[in-house]
Design an enzyme around this catalytic site. Sequence first.
Site, mmCIF file in Angstrom:
data_model
loop_
_atom_site.group_PDB
_atom_site.id
_atom_site.type_symbol
_atom_site.label_atom_id
_atom_site.label_comp_id
_atom_site.label_asym_id
_atom_site.label_seq_id
_atom_site.Cartn_x
_atom_site.Cartn_y
_atom_site.Cartn_z
ATOM 1 C CB SER A 12 12.763 -54.220 -21.204
ATOM 2 O OG SER A 12 12.267 -53.866 -19.928
ATOM 3 C CG MET A 40 14.188 -50.909 -11.415
ATOM 4 S SD MET A 40 13.299 -49.524 -12.142
ATOM 5 C CE MET A 40 13.455 -49.931 -13.891
HETATM 6 C C1 DX5 Z 1 15.223 -48.557 -17.567
HETATM 7 C C2 DX5 Z 1 15.292 -50.037 -17.865
HETATM 8 C C3 DX5 Z 1 14.989 -50.374 -19.268
HETATM 9 C C4 DX5 Z 1 13.634 -49.984 -19.736
HETATM 10 C C5 DX5 Z 1 13.629 -49.840 -21.220
HETATM 11 O O1 DX5 Z 1 15.649 -48.315 -16.277
HETATM 12 O O2 DX5 Z 1 16.566 -50.543 -17.564
HETATM 13 O O3 DX5 Z 1 15.254 -51.750 -19.553
HETATM 14 O O4 DX5 Z 1 12.641 -50.893 -19.355
HETATM 15 O O5 DX5 Z 1 12.389 -49.387 -21.547
HETATM 16 P P1 DX5 Z 1 12.100 -48.516 -22.840
HETATM 17 O O6 DX5 Z 1 12.456 -49.362 -24.011
HETATM 18 O O7 DX5 Z 1 10.643 -48.258 -22.715
HETATM 19 O O8 DX5 Z 1 12.926 -47.272 -22.738
#
Ligand code: DX5
Length: 213
Positions: A12, A40
């Site tokens: 991500s 988002m």
């Molecule tokens: C959260 C996102 C994830 C996030 C994961 O709302 O959808 O994709 O970036 O990040 P980590 O791996 O840091 O939990």
Amino acid sequence: MTPMKSIKIAPSILSCDFGRLNEEIRTIEPYCDRIHVDVMDGHFVPNITIGPPVVKMIRSKKPLECHLMIEEPERYVEAFAKAGASIILIHQETCPHLHRNIQQIKDLGLKAGVALNPATSLGTIEDVLDTVDMVLLMTVNPGFGGQNFIELVLPKIAELRAMKHDLDIEVDGGITDKTAHRVKEAGANILVSGSYIFSLKNRKKAIKSLLNA
Ligand code: DX5
Ligand code: ZN
């Protein structure tokens, strides 16, 4: 249950340095299956990130997977397709007409996935399971990177794997070298990971540690 499908990693980019976006992508690109882009809107989730103009700037040979944490995603699906998305994930919680919204993505020639928050039950997607290319089970409440993995999702992963053996099941949130083996054992085969991968200098090693966990 050990998944029958091979394990794939989707870094991500939410946790990367956005000022050096394409440089950061080059550090992960050779070792991953796809690039996970968190979108988002400040309504469905309490954070605002990026939109189609930034997605359009991404230079990668790997498929771009746009995880839309936005209300009324149908208004933006086409713009993300034009910006270069190959896969679009929409949240069940934002789609009263989920079947129609999945069809919209597929009609654009993209792969479609449906995402579920930790508190949303599998019953809400049972009827569309045969129409989607993948299901994303959130292992944190969406909105931010770097949150702690929510254990109560583990039985849900196993339940979904039992419902459909050949389904691509992705998990997202709190995935590290400590939690990766647990989601894999439960039946997930695509692992999204942001802060863990980008906090380590050696991205190849970080991704390998998730694959081998
Ligand atoms: C959260 C996102 C994830 C996030 C994961 O709302 O959808 O994709 O970036 O990040 P980590 O791996 O840091 O939990
Ligand atoms: Zn995500």
